[in-house]
Design a protein around this motif. Structure first.
Motif, PDB file in Angstrom:
ATOM      1  N   HIS A  25      -4.213  -8.690 -11.601  1.00 40.31           N
ATOM      2  CA  HIS A  25      -3.997  -9.616 -10.495  1.00 40.31           C
ATOM      3  C   HIS A  25      -2.686 -10.365 -10.749  1.00 40.31           C
ATOM      4  CE1 HIS A  25      -8.299  -9.376  -9.158  1.00 40.31           C
ATOM      5  NE2 HIS A  25      -8.464  -9.096 -10.437  1.00 40.31           N
ATOM      6  N   LEU A  26      -1.711 -10.138  -9.927  1.00 36.65           N
ATOM      7  CA  LEU A  26      -0.476 -10.919 -10.004  1.00 36.65           C
ATOM      8  C   LEU A  26      -0.656 -12.136  -9.098  1.00 36.65           C
ATOM      9  CD1 LEU A  26       2.227  -8.093  -9.876  1.00 36.65           C
ATOM     10  CD2 LEU A  26       1.254  -9.239 -11.880  1.00 36.65           C
ATOM     11  N   THR A  27      -0.457 -13.310  -9.636  1.00 33.95           N
ATOM     12  CA  THR A  27      -0.755 -14.529  -8.889  1.00 33.95           C
ATOM     13  C   THR A  27       0.487 -15.399  -8.705  1.00 33.95           C
ATOM     14  OG1 THR A  27      -1.373 -15.697 -10.927  1.00 33.95           O
ATOM     15  CG2 THR A  27      -3.125 -14.537  -9.746  1.00 33.95           C
ATOM     16  N   GLY A  28       0.301 -16.462  -7.919  1.00 32.15           N
ATOM     17  CA  GLY A  28       1.404 -17.391  -7.685  1.00 32.15           C
ATOM     18  C   GLY A  28       2.579 -16.724  -7.008  1.00 32.15           C
ATOM     19  N   ASP A  29       3.789 -17.054  -7.455  1.00 35.04           N
ATOM     20  CA  ASP A  29       4.969 -16.459  -6.832  1.00 35.04           C
ATOM     21  C   ASP A  29       5.168 -15.004  -7.240  1.00 35.04           C
ATOM     22  OD1 ASP A  29       5.716 -16.811  -9.455  1.00 35.04           O
ATOM     23  OD2 ASP A  29       7.527 -17.967  -9.028  1.00 35.04           O
ATOM     24  N   GLN A  30       4.328 -14.499  -8.139  1.00 35.37           N
ATOM     25  CA  GLN A  30       4.407 -13.097  -8.553  1.00 35.37           C
ATOM     26  C   GLN A  30       3.447 -12.201  -7.756  1.00 35.37           C
ATOM     27  OE1 GLN A  30       6.641 -11.860 -10.954  1.00 35.37           O
ATOM     28  NE2 GLN A  30       7.446 -13.918 -10.566  1.00 35.37           N
ATOM     29  N   ALA A  31       2.592 -12.807  -6.946  1.00 35.24           N
ATOM     30  CA  ALA A  31       1.615 -12.039  -6.172  1.00 35.24           C
ATOM     31  C   ALA A  31       2.315 -11.086  -5.206  1.00 35.24           C
ATOM     32  CB  ALA A  31       0.701 -12.986  -5.409  1.00 35.24           C
ATOM     33  N   LEU A  32       1.726  -9.915  -5.032  1.00 33.05           N
ATOM     34  CA  LEU A  32       2.268  -8.934  -4.087  1.00 33.05           C
ATOM     35  C   LEU A  32       1.945  -9.406  -2.673  1.00 33.05           C
ATOM     36  CD1 LEU A  32       1.240  -5.680  -5.972  1.00 33.05           C
ATOM     37  CD2 LEU A  32       3.510  -6.718  -5.850  1.00 33.05           C
ATOM     38  N   GLU A  33       2.964  -9.468  -1.831  1.00 35.16           N
ATOM     39  CA  GLU A  33       2.817 -10.061  -0.514  1.00 35.16           C
ATOM     40  C   GLU A  33       2.493  -9.008   0.539  1.00 35.16           C
ATOM     41  OE1 GLU A  33       6.463 -12.069   0.198  1.00 35.16           O
ATOM     42  OE2 GLU A  33       6.337 -13.289  -1.619  1.00 35.16           O
ATOM     43  N   ILE A  34       1.523  -9.339   1.395  1.00 38.81           N
ATOM     44  CA  ILE A  34       1.205  -8.465   2.527  1.00 38.81           C
ATOM     45  C   ILE A  34       1.097  -9.322   3.786  1.00 38.81           C
ATOM     46  CG2 ILE A  34      -0.015  -6.755   1.136  1.00 38.81           C
ATOM     47  CD1 ILE A  34      -2.628  -7.936   2.100  1.00 38.81           C
ATOM     48  N   PRO A  35       1.568  -8.799   4.926  1.00 35.61           N
ATOM     49  CA  PRO A  35       1.408  -9.541   6.182  1.00 35.61           C
ATOM     50  C   PRO A  35      -0.068  -9.752   6.470  1.00 35.61           C
ATOM     51  CG  PRO A  35       2.961  -7.725   6.436  1.00 35.61           C
ATOM     52  CD  PRO A  35       2.300  -7.533   5.115  1.00 35.61           C
ATOM     53  N   ALA A  36      -0.417 -10.912   7.030  1.00 39.49           N
ATOM     54  CA  ALA A  36      -1.822 -11.233   7.293  1.00 39.49           C
ATOM     55  C   ALA A  36      -2.485 -10.193   8.173  1.00 39.49           C
ATOM     56  CB  ALA A  36      -1.924 -12.611   7.942  1.00 39.49           C
ATOM     57  N   GLN A  49      -7.162  -9.528   1.237  1.00 39.68           N
ATOM     58  CA  GLN A  49      -5.889 -10.221   1.308  1.00 39.68           C
ATOM     59  C   GLN A  49      -5.159 -10.235  -0.028  1.00 39.68           C
ATOM     60  OE1 GLN A  49      -6.721 -14.044   2.978  1.00 39.68           O
ATOM     61  NE2 GLN A  49      -7.139 -13.237   4.997  1.00 39.68           N
ATOM     62  N   GLU A  50      -5.651  -9.483  -0.987  1.00 38.31           N
ATOM     63  CA  GLU A  50      -4.951  -9.375  -2.264  1.00 38.31           C
ATOM     64  C   GLU A  50      -4.784  -7.904  -2.623  1.00 38.31           C
ATOM     65  OE1 GLU A  50      -5.295 -10.482  -7.029  1.00 38.31           O
ATOM     66  OE2 GLU A  50      -6.860 -11.143  -5.649  1.00 38.31           O
ATOM     67  N   ILE A  51      -3.578  -7.565  -3.014  1.00 43.88           N
ATOM     68  CA  ILE A  51      -3.294  -6.221  -3.507  1.00 43.88           C
ATOM     69  C   ILE A  51      -3.232  -6.296  -5.031  1.00 43.88           C
ATOM     70  CG2 ILE A  51      -1.617  -4.350  -3.603  1.00 43.88           C
ATOM     71  CD1 ILE A  51      -3.065  -4.490  -0.984  1.00 43.88           C
ATOM     72  N   VAL A  52      -3.993  -5.447  -5.690  1.00 45.05           N
ATOM     73  CA  VAL A  52      -4.038  -5.428  -7.152  1.00 45.05           C
ATOM     74  C   VAL A  52      -3.438  -4.121  -7.660  1.00 45.05           C
ATOM     75  CG1 VAL A  52      -6.088  -6.885  -7.226  1.00 45.05           C
ATOM     76  CG2 VAL A  52      -6.352  -4.386  -7.193  1.00 45.05           C
ATOM     77  N   LEU A  53      -3.180  -4.101  -8.939  1.00 44.54           N
ATOM     78  CA  LEU A  53      -2.752  -2.867  -9.598  1.00 44.54           C
ATOM     79  C   LEU A  53      -3.895  -2.383 -10.478  1.00 44.54           C
ATOM     80  CD1 LEU A  53       0.104  -4.870  -9.758  1.00 44.54           C
ATOM     81  CD2 LEU A  53       0.931  -2.548 -10.163  1.00 44.54           C
ATOM     82  N   VAL A  54      -4.257  -1.140 -10.338  1.00 41.13           N
ATOM     83  CA  VAL A  54      -5.284  -0.540 -11.184  1.00 41.13           C
ATOM     84  C   VAL A  54      -4.564   0.251 -12.276  1.00 41.13           C
ATOM     85  CG1 VAL A  54      -7.279   1.014 -11.273  1.00 41.13           C
ATOM     86  CG2 VAL A  54      -6.866  -0.378  -9.226  1.00 41.13           C
ATOM     87  N   VAL A  55      -4.850  -0.089 -13.538  1.00 40.72           N
ATOM     88  CA  VAL A  55      -4.186   0.553 -14.678  1.00 40.72           C
ATOM     89  C   VAL A  55      -5.238   0.972 -15.705  1.00 40.72           C
ATOM     90  CG1 VAL A  55      -2.106  -0.848 -14.330  1.00 40.72           C
ATOM     91  CG2 VAL A  55      -3.873  -1.631 -15.927  1.00 40.72           C
ATOM     92  N   ARG A  56      -4.813   1.735 -16.690  1.00 42.65           N
ATOM     93  CA  ARG A  56      -5.718   2.149 -17.759  1.00 42.65           C
ATOM     94  C   ARG A  56      -5.984   0.983 -18.717  1.00 42.65           C
ATOM     95  NH1 ARG A  56      -6.247   7.744 -19.206  1.00 42.65           N
ATOM     96  NH2 ARG A  56      -6.461   6.999 -21.351  1.00 42.65           N
ATOM     97  N   ALA A  57      -7.227   0.879 -19.165  1.00 47.46           N
ATOM     98  CA  ALA A  57      -7.593  -0.193 -20.087  1.00 47.46           C
ATOM     99  C   ALA A  57      -6.909  -0.038 -21.436  1.00 47.46           C
ATOM    100  CB  ALA A  57      -9.109  -0.233 -20.268  1.00 47.46           C
ATOM    101  N   ASP A  58      -6.520   1.188 -21.795  1.00 48.88           N
ATOM    102  CA  ASP A  58      -5.846   1.422 -23.075  1.00 48.88           C
ATOM    103  C   ASP A  58      -4.343   1.612 -22.887  1.00 48.88           C
ATOM    104  OD1 ASP A  58      -5.798   3.861 -21.820  1.00 48.88           O
ATOM    105  OD2 ASP A  58      -6.689   5.002 -23.470  1.00 48.88           O
ATOM    106  N   GLY A  59      -3.829   1.226 -21.714  1.00 44.91           N
ATOM    107  CA  GLY A  59      -2.418   1.417 -21.421  1.00 44.91           C
ATOM    108  C   GLY A  59      -1.553   0.244 -21.828  1.00 44.91           C
ATOM    109  N   ALA A  60      -0.293   0.331 -21.459  1.00 47.19           N
ATOM    110  CA  ALA A  60       0.692  -0.664 -21.893  1.00 47.19           C
ATOM    111  C   ALA A  60       0.822  -1.842 -20.935  1.00 47.19           C
ATOM    112  CB  ALA A  60       2.050   0.019 -22.038  1.00 47.19           C
ATOM    113  N   TYR A  61       0.009  -1.869 -19.858  1.00 46.18           N
ATOM    114  CA  TYR A  61       0.251  -2.882 -18.822  1.00 46.18           C
ATOM    115  C   TYR A  61      -0.941  -3.798 -18.586  1.00 46.18           C
ATOM    116  CZ  TYR A  61       4.176   0.204 -18.109  1.00 46.18           C
ATOM    117  OH  TYR A  61       5.306   0.973 -18.314  1.00 46.18           O
TER     118      TYR A  61
END
Length: 284
Positions: free
Chosen positions: A227-238, A138-150
């Motif tokens: 992990h974007l949380t709170g009102d910044q979390a990526l929304e997906i239908p249940a 129920q959570e969508i995350v972003l996978v990024v590089r550990a040495d990246g800018a994000y």
């Protein structure tokens, strides 16, 4: 000599019978009882399913027509269903974007591949009741590089200008629209391509379900999850967070049988089976 009227009547009846037989084959229905169930999966969606040379009772099953074994939660479910149905099991490795076509063409009977019953997919195939539904999905995350800018991103706007993408043919593609001002980046066909592109710096990140992102980060120490949380979390239908089994729309009898079997597997047991798959994946 046969009268013309009788001859043409018999000929017409023969043609109708032939066409009826063709229609039955096209619809996937057969007068013969099923003795085998053919399952299609991607073999690259850890911990739902992956490809391995290892053999482990209950967890793995040989692919049909090629070397290697299918492994993971989907394989455990497929074996459970085949046993309860009293059918021989066959598992075919098929690319994600070819699974629905393979089902429609009668090359497989079931898609057991961590697939969600999205409205778009339901226009062409049907689905059983969910066979896995857990908070991990129920959570969508972003996978990024550990040495990246994000790596310190906490808001959607932090990804402004980033090259973020997703797997082609998944509902993650629509979720990309929730990240404002990201650079347009080609959708990739599978997670192997996504991980390789991230390693090479072709993209800055990709979307994944938490349960999948966990495995990618574990297997790639140079990756981290955001992990974007709170009102910044990526929304997906249940409904998208539940995995169901894809079937042909006209396979009503088989769908009812499978739903009856799934109903006998408690939620606690399904979670335990997924944990077994995760533990096995951690040893890859």
């Amino acid at each position: 000599m046969m009268k013309k009227g009788l001859f043409f009547s018999l000929l017409f009846a023969s043609v109708i019978a032939l066409l009826s037989g063709c229609d039955a084959k096209k619809s996937g229905e057969s007068s013969k009882p099923r003795t085998k169930i053919v399952v299609g999966l991607e073999g690259d969606y850890t911990p739902y399913n992956w490809t391995t040379l290892r053999e482990e009772s209950g967890l793995t099953y040989p692919f049909s027509g090629q070397k290697g074994n299918a492994a993971g939660y989907d394989v455990m479910i497929a074996q459970r269903l085949a046993q309860e149905l009293g059918m021989e099991l066959e598992i075919k490795k098929i690319s994600w974007d070819g699974l629905i076509l393979a089902l429609q063409n009668n090359n497989i009977d079931l898609i057991i591949a961590g697939m969600s019953a999205t409205p778009e997919r339901m226009r062409s195939i049907s689905f059983t009741d969910p066979y896995y539904h857990n908070e991990d999905t129920q959570e969508i995350v972003l996978v990024v590089r550990a040495d990246g800018a994000y790596t310190q991103a906490t808001q959607r706007s932090d990804f402004s200008g980033a090259k973020i993408t997703a797997q082609l043919g998944t509902y993650h593609v629509a979720i990309l629209e929730q990240l404002p001002a990201i650079q347009s980046s080609a959708l990739l066909t599978d997670y192997v391509a996504l991980m390789q592109s991230l390693k090479a710096g072709v993209i800055d990140g990709y979307l994944a379900e938490l349960v999948v992102g966990d495995e990618h980060v574990r297997a790639n120490p140079d990756f981290v999850m955001i992990h974007l949380t709170g009102d910044q979390a990526l929304e997906i239908p249940a409904s998208y967070s539940a995995s169901a089994i894809g079937m042909r729309k006209d396979d009503d009898a088989l769908r009812q049988r499978i739903n009856a079997i799934l109903a006998t597997i408690p939620e606690e047991e399904r979670i335990a089976m997924m944990q077994v798959a995760k533990d096995a994946a951690s040893q890859l």
